[in-house]
Design an enzyme around this catalytic site. Sequence first.
Site, mmCIF file in Angstrom:
data_model
loop_
_atom_site.group_PDB
_atom_site.id
_atom_site.type_symbol
_atom_site.label_atom_id
_atom_site.label_comp_id
_atom_site.label_asym_id
_atom_site.label_seq_id
_atom_site.Cartn_x
_atom_site.Cartn_y
_atom_site.Cartn_z
ATOM 1 N N ASP A 144 -7.291 -6.193 13.428
ATOM 2 C CA ASP A 144 -9.240 -5.850 13.129
ATOM 3 C C ASP A 144 -9.961 -7.418 13.522
ATOM 4 O OD1 ASP A 144 -9.115 -3.172 13.757
ATOM 5 O OD2 ASP A 144 -8.924 -3.154 11.116
ATOM 6 N N ARG A 188 0.789 -0.998 -0.083
ATOM 7 C CA ARG A 188 0.319 -0.209 -0.413
ATOM 8 C C ARG A 188 0.386 0.966 0.046
ATOM 9 N NH1 ARG A 188 -2.497 1.048 6.051
ATOM 10 N NH2 ARG A 188 -0.568 0.071 7.414
ATOM 11 N N GLU A 223 -18.958 3.146 -0.234
ATOM 12 C CA GLU A 223 -18.234 2.244 -1.341
ATOM 13 C C GLU A 223 -19.552 1.899 -2.169
ATOM 14 O OE1 GLU A 223 -19.051 1.407 2.286
ATOM 15 O OE2 GLU A 223 -17.160 1.512 2.902
#
Lengths: 284, 316
Positions: free
Chosen positions: B117, B10, B58
């Site tokens: 997460d 990323r 989204e």
Amino acid sequence: MPSKEKVLELKNIAQKLRQHIIEMICQAASGHPGGSLSAADIVAVLYFHQLKHNPKDPKWVDRDRFVMSKGHAAPVLYAALAESGYFPLKYLTTLRQIGSSLQGHIDMLSLPGIEMSTGSLGQGLSAANGMALAGRLDNKDYQVYCLLGDGECQEGQVWEAAMTSAHYKLDKITAIIDHNKYQIDGSVEKIKNLKPFGDKWKSFGWNVISCDGHDVKAVCEALEEGKNYKGKPSVIIADTIKGKGVVFMEEKPLDYHGKAPTETEKEVALKALCQIILDKDENK
Amino acid sequence: MSEVKTEATRDAYGKTLVELGKENPKIVVLDADLAASTKTADFRKAFPERFFDMGVAEQDMIGTAAGLAASGKIVFASTFAVFGSGRAWDQIRISAAYTRLNVKIVVTHGGITTGEDGASHQANEDIAIMRAIPNLTVIVPADAYETAKVIRAAAKFNGPMYIRLSRIKSPLVYKDESFAYQIGKGITLRQGKDVTIIACGIMVAKALEAAEELSKQKINCRVVDLHTIKPLDKELIVRCAKETGAIVTVEEHSILGGLGGAVAEVIVENCPVPMARVGIKDMFGESGKPEELLVKYGLTAKDIAAAVGSVLKRKK
Ligand SMILES: Cc1ncc(C[n+]2csc(CCOP(=O)(O)OP(=O)(O)O)c2C)c(N)n1
């Protein structure tokens, strides 16, 4: 504002579109007459009065955009495109047949003059916003129109998009709701109520305009008002009748959402739709 | 052992996007309230007028991307892999793929190494559901260098794409950006004749590690970086099956429908050889450190070596 003659012409074009809708759907033996007929006057005004477009140059960069978000009403768009000269009228009767460019729901790659593929409800306004953002980046002056169904407004994405238009102050957006009060399973009010509909849009940051969606003069005025409004996107809530122009469909809107009329019904429908509207009929 | 150099894919995305933004004014970037994590924040800082935050929406982001692309823009739209694939699947299908528009969906936090997460944020099914959509090119780069090449290629490529990146810093597989990269063409990183390990994403480095270990036992593994899941490099897969007689696929994704599924489809129809799929079993993940999760969910060099052992047994 449109002249008296223009208003008369638009009325007759709308009737012509309705004839095509009935003929196409009967030939295909399937399709969505109710929501195509209810949008006929709006679409006639758009293509024959409001839109800055050129059927000889469908990709003209400065053209206004029209996104038909309620993609099941494809027949009314196809009829308007053919009548405008994007492609020959003879193709209209190939609707929904295998190999045809006239797909059951709108496909932007198969025909000239279509801005976005739709059919899965709720997606058109987001795409319209994208077009308006691009226009702003490119310093273009084009307007982006988007036609939605009232049932379609139950989709969450419509409201995501409504927030986007307002947040980015996309005043080049004019949304038009074909408010015919019916969806598939029943009346919109009974299935999942949208009221207070105008207030919802208002609270989402939109300039809200209401009009009779079958009064072409009123539609012209509403579109002009929306276009001229600055600082906010405008939505026109157009009061319409599902199946408009075909009496037996107007009476039973739920029976003709997605069903072709029979041969006999077709004759009855066309007989009424082939009457030329004259000056003296002005007041309906 | 020498220190292994690592970089998050990323991060490479964020940097490359800024470079592309300088070169090409048509590039527009969208994000859905995760710009700092997906690294599109770098572009936002450099070109604020060409960056639009769509908020936590989204579906709207993909639709807006389609509208921008229909008006001539090259659009990069980013969020986490779970949301960029599953949450907006129908919008990708109709607004972006059916229309063949220039929408590049670049997602980060692919796979179980999203870590702490937990299950809601670990996209282990995205490759499967994305590769089922016609017209959509699906790519999972192996490291930061390859990511830079992929993002550059994406800006030139005409059509919709789904590109899956990772959250964590992962080992660099390539030594720099000087290698030849082509969308749809797998890269053979190590020659071998006993078995081919076909991997994608951060698992390519693990595949190389396993191959190195196995070489000590005189097992000769070929290793392929199959970055493009769609369109699949069938020719290369069939050649590997014929020449090495066994295949092991490795991916940080469910064993259902992803790289392993895609390769199996080709093998079964063209050159059936013993095959094993290393990936996440049909289950949800959980919270934990990325490295702990890779161990618990069977995604280590050791697991790959065991799978190689099992196919070699069946090969005879
Ligand atoms: C996402 C999605 N869900 C369901 C459908 C099936 N469908 C087609 S038309 C329709 C009703 C739409 O009602 P409305 O928007 O009011 O259309 P109109 O009455 O104007 O024809 C439904 C549910 C669809 N096309 N897309």
